[in-house]
Design an enzyme around this catalytic site. Structure first.
Site, PDB file in Angstrom:
ATOM      1  N   ALA A 112       1.906   1.732  -3.884  1.00  0.00           N
ATOM      2  CA  ALA A 112       0.869   2.008  -4.502  1.00  0.00           C
ATOM      3  C   ALA A 112       0.577   3.560  -4.135  1.00  0.00           C
ATOM      4  O   ALA A 112       0.185   4.691  -5.353  1.00  0.00           O
ATOM      5  CB  ALA A 112      -0.514   0.949  -3.824  1.00  0.00           C
ATOM      6  N   GLU A 113       0.318   4.532  -2.586  1.00  0.00           N
ATOM      7  CA  GLU A 113       0.121   5.525  -2.361  1.00  0.00           C
ATOM      8  C   GLU A 113       1.208   6.351  -3.220  1.00  0.00           C
ATOM      9  O   GLU A 113       1.306   7.793  -3.654  1.00  0.00           O
ATOM     10  CB  GLU A 113      -0.267   5.596  -1.001  1.00  0.00           C
ATOM     11  CG  GLU A 113      -0.531   6.974  -0.706  1.00  0.00           C
ATOM     12  CD  GLU A 113      -0.951   6.959   0.483  1.00  0.00           C
ATOM     13  OE1 GLU A 113      -1.284   8.373   0.556  1.00  0.00           O
ATOM     14  OE2 GLU A 113      -1.431   6.114   1.513  1.00  0.00           O
ATOM     15  N   SER A 114       2.255   5.937  -2.787  1.00  0.00           N
ATOM     16  CA  SER A 114       3.821   7.020  -3.373  1.00  0.00           C
ATOM     17  C   SER A 114       4.139   6.630  -4.645  1.00  0.00           C
ATOM     18  O   SER A 114       3.509   8.775  -5.064  1.00  0.00           O
ATOM     19  CB  SER A 114       4.999   6.007  -2.907  1.00  0.00           C
ATOM     20  OG  SER A 114       5.133   5.931  -1.200  1.00  0.00           O
TER      21      SER A 114
ATOM     22  N   ALA B 144       0.889  -1.504  -0.059  1.00  0.00           N
ATOM     23  CA  ALA B 144       0.461  -0.019  -0.451  1.00  0.00           C
ATOM     24  C   ALA B 144       1.104   0.539   0.086  1.00  0.00           C
ATOM     25  O   ALA B 144       0.257   2.211  -0.603  1.00  0.00           O
ATOM     26  CB  ALA B 144      -0.876  -0.238   1.142  1.00  0.00           C
TER      27      ALA B 144
ATOM     28  N   SER C  14       0.170   8.994  -5.447  1.00  0.00           N
ATOM     29  CA  SER C  14       0.561  10.366  -5.090  1.00  0.00           C
ATOM     30  C   SER C  14       1.315  11.090  -6.448  1.00  0.00           C
ATOM     31  O   SER C  14       1.609  12.599  -6.309  1.00  0.00           O
ATOM     32  CB  SER C  14       1.011  10.524  -3.635  1.00  0.00           C
ATOM     33  OG  SER C  14      -0.150  10.216  -3.083  1.00  0.00           O
TER      34      SER C  14
END
Length: 141
Positions: free
Chosen positions: A62-64, A59, A67
């Site tokens: 994925a968020e990195s 996660a 964003s």
């Protein structure tokens, strides 16, 4: 002036210094008009206690990448990006090699963005499917 692909990737990777992305060895490796790809090594630093890739590390990858994808396509002199929500469905365990996250825009609005992020392993097997929503906000308010 438009930056080259190499310049954009170098800038993104330089911004990761002294952050969670550096701790997890997340590296931005490719991008195009509507996507960004990052990779992260799978080793004991990102394992669950039973020796497989931790879903939280997936996660974080994925968020990195999501964003950063939103960040690349805004005017960073005037705006900044924050994540609003991330979901992750983990489908396959991984114990070694790399995982790759490809963030693709489903919606690229002026204020909100929605990204589909597919995480695969070295053999292009689907590991996780994630969705990330981000918001672009003005710096001066």
């Amino acid at each position: 002036m438009q930056l080259s692909k190499e310049d954009v990737l170098a800038k993104a990777n330089l911004a990761s210094k002294n952050t969670l992305m550096e701790t997890l060895n997340i590296e931005m490796i490719d991008f195009g008009n509507d996507y960004l790809v990052a990779r992260m090594p799978v080793n004991s630093r990102v394992y669950q206690p039973d020796g497989v890739l931790h879903g939280g590390a997936t996660a974080a990858l994925a968020e990195s990448v999501g964003s950063f994808a939103s960040h690349i396509f805004i005017d960073t002199e005037k705006m900044f990006v924050r994540g609003l929500e991330i979901t992750a469905n983990h489908l396959k365990s991984v114990t070694e090699g790399y995982i790759y996250a490809k963030a693709t825009f489903l919606h690229k609005g002026r204020t909100t963005q929605l990204l589909d992020i597919r995480v695969t392993d070295d053999h292009d097997n689907l590991v996780s499917i994630c969705r990330l929503s981000t918001i672009s906000l003005p710096k001066n308010k």
